[in-house]
Design an enzyme around this catalytic site. Structure first.
Site, PDB file in Angstrom:
ATOM      1  N   GLY A 178       0.817  -1.205   0.000  1.00 11.98           N
ATOM      2  CA  GLY A 178       0.000   0.000   0.000  1.00 11.98           C
ATOM      3  C   GLY A 178       0.848   1.250   0.000  1.00 11.98           C
ATOM      4  O   GLY A 178       0.492   2.274   0.599  1.00 11.98           O
ATOM      5  N   ALA A 179       1.984   1.190  -0.707  1.00 14.92           N
ATOM      6  CA  ALA A 179       2.973   2.264  -0.609  1.00 14.92           C
ATOM      7  C   ALA A 179       2.753   3.396  -1.597  1.00 14.92           C
ATOM      8  O   ALA A 179       3.536   4.348  -1.621  1.00 14.92           O
ATOM      9  CB  ALA A 179       4.376   1.688  -0.801  1.00 14.92           C
ATOM     10  N   SER A 207      -6.027  -0.239  12.834  1.00 12.53           N
ATOM     11  CA  SER A 207      -6.822   0.972  12.997  1.00 12.53           C
ATOM     12  C   SER A 207      -7.363   0.962  14.414  1.00 12.53           C
ATOM     13  O   SER A 207      -7.481  -0.106  15.035  1.00 12.53           O
ATOM     14  CB  SER A 207      -7.978   0.967  11.990  1.00 12.53           C
ATOM     15  OG  SER A 207      -8.968   1.910  12.340  1.00 12.53           O
ATOM     16  N   TYR A 266     -15.185  -3.562   8.258  1.00  8.72           N
ATOM     17  CA  TYR A 266     -13.848  -3.009   8.447  1.00  8.72           C
ATOM     18  C   TYR A 266     -13.271  -3.436   9.796  1.00  8.72           C
ATOM     19  O   TYR A 266     -12.130  -3.879   9.892  1.00  8.72           O
ATOM     20  CB  TYR A 266     -13.916  -1.483   8.344  1.00  8.72           C
ATOM     21  CG  TYR A 266     -12.571  -0.808   8.386  1.00  8.72           C
ATOM     22  CD1 TYR A 266     -11.656  -0.968   7.359  1.00  8.72           C
ATOM     23  CD2 TYR A 266     -12.218   0.013   9.457  1.00  8.72           C
ATOM     24  CE1 TYR A 266     -10.423  -0.339   7.382  1.00  8.72           C
ATOM     25  CE2 TYR A 266     -10.989   0.653   9.493  1.00  8.72           C
ATOM     26  CZ  TYR A 266     -10.102   0.474   8.455  1.00  8.72           C
ATOM     27  OH  TYR A 266      -8.871   1.098   8.491  1.00  8.72           O
TER      28      TYR A 266
END
Length: 254
Positions: free
Chosen positions: A12-13, A123, A136
Site C-alpha cells: 500500500g505504498a 486501525s 472493516y
C-alpha cells in the site's frame, strides 16, 4: 531492531501514508521495497492484494526481506447489507488475508536468520467498533489477534511483531479521501505521525502502538471494557451520521 542496512517491504505504498512510512524507513537506513496497485507508479513490485496469485508471488519478487510493513487496506465502510459478495471478499482479502499470507511466507526466513520485524497497520477500529464499520472492524480486529498470536510464535526466534493503530488521519489516506469533516472535538493525526509509530514499533520492539489523540485512545480503552455503554454514547454523539457520511465518501473504493 536497527533499520540500518535492512530491506523493508511496504504494501500500500502508493498512498500518502505508505509514502510517509517509506520515507521514514529510508531515512533510518533501510533499503525500501514498495508495493501497490498503481502500476504507473510502481513497476517491479506492482501488486493487487485482492488477487491471491499476486499475493503469493510477491515475496519471491521482493527477494530478501527483513521488515514487512503490511499497510495496504480497503475502507469497507457501510452497513453490511449494502455490500456485494465480491466487495466483502475484496475487503477480507486485502485487509486480512494478504497480511497473513505475506507473514506466512516471509517469517520463516527471518526466523532462520534470527532477526526481522513484521508490522501490521490496523486501525483504532481494530480495538473498538462503530456504526457502519462492522466489516472493516472485523478485518482490523482479526489483524490484531493474528499479530498477538504470531508474536508469541516468533518470540524465541528473535523476530518482532507489531500492530500500529491509527485513528483519523488528515492529509492522506482513506478517511481524508472521503471528504468528511469531523466534529471539532475529534482530533486527527498525520501520515508522518503514523510513520513515526511504525518506526517506534520496529526500533523499540513494541507489540502495539496507537497513533491517535488522547481522547480517542481513552474512548477506545473504555469501549473495550464497556462496549454497550460506549455504543450508547456514540449514538448520542451522532456517530451514525458521521459513519454514513464516511461510507458514502468511500463507496467507490470497495
Amino acid at each position: 531492531m536497527d533499520l540500518a542496512g535492512s530491506r523493508a517491504l511496504i504494501t500500500g505504498a502508493t498512498g500518502g501514508i505508505g509514502i510517509a512510512i517509506a520515507r521514514r524507513l529510508h531515512g533510518g537506513g533501510a533499503t525500501v521495497l514498495i508495493s501497490g496497485r498503481k502500476a504507473e507508479v510502481l513497476e517491479r513490485l506492482a501488486a493487487d492484494l485482492a488477487d491471491r496469485e499476486q499475493v503469493a508471488a510477491l515475496p519471491a519478487r521482493a527477494g530478501k526481506v527483513d521488515v514487512l510493513v503490511a499497510n495496504a487496506a480497503l475502507p469497507a465502510s457501510g452497513e453490511i447489507a449494502a455490500f456485494e459478495v465480491g466487495e466483502i471478499d475484496r475487503a477480507l482479502d486485502v485487509n486480512l488475508r494478504a497480511p497473513i499470507m505475506l507473514a506466512r511466507d516471509l517469517a520463516p526466513a527471518m526466523a532462520e536468520r534470527g532477526h526481522g520485524h513484521l508490522v501490521f497497520v490496523s486501525s483504532m477500529s481494530g480495538k473498538a467498533a462503530s456504526p457502519g464499520g462492522s466489516l472493516y472492524s472485523a478485518t482490523k480486529f482479526g489483524l490484531r489477534g493474528f499479530a498477538q498470536g504470531l508474536s508469541e510464535d516468533l518470540h524465541s526466534a528473535g523476530v518482532g511483531v507489531s500492530t500500529v493503530f491509527p485513528g483519523f488521519i488528515s492529509d492522506a489516506g482513506m478517511f481524508h479521501d472521503s471528504g468528511v469533516k469531523l466534529p471539532r472535538y475529534i482530533a486527527t493525526r498525520t501520515p508522518d505521525q503514523v510513520a513515526e509509530g511504525v518506526v517506534k514499533a520496529i526500533e523499540h520492539g513494541k507489540l502495539e502502538v496507537d497513533v491517535a489523540p488522547f481522547g480517542l485512545r481513552v474512548g477506545t480503552a473504555v469501549a473495550g471494557l464497556a462496549p454497550a455503554a460506549t455504543a450508547a454514547i456514540q449514538r448520542r454523539l451522532g456517530a451514525h451520521d458521521i459513519s454514513a457520511d464516511i461510507a458514502r465518501g468511500q463507496a467507490d473504493k470497495r
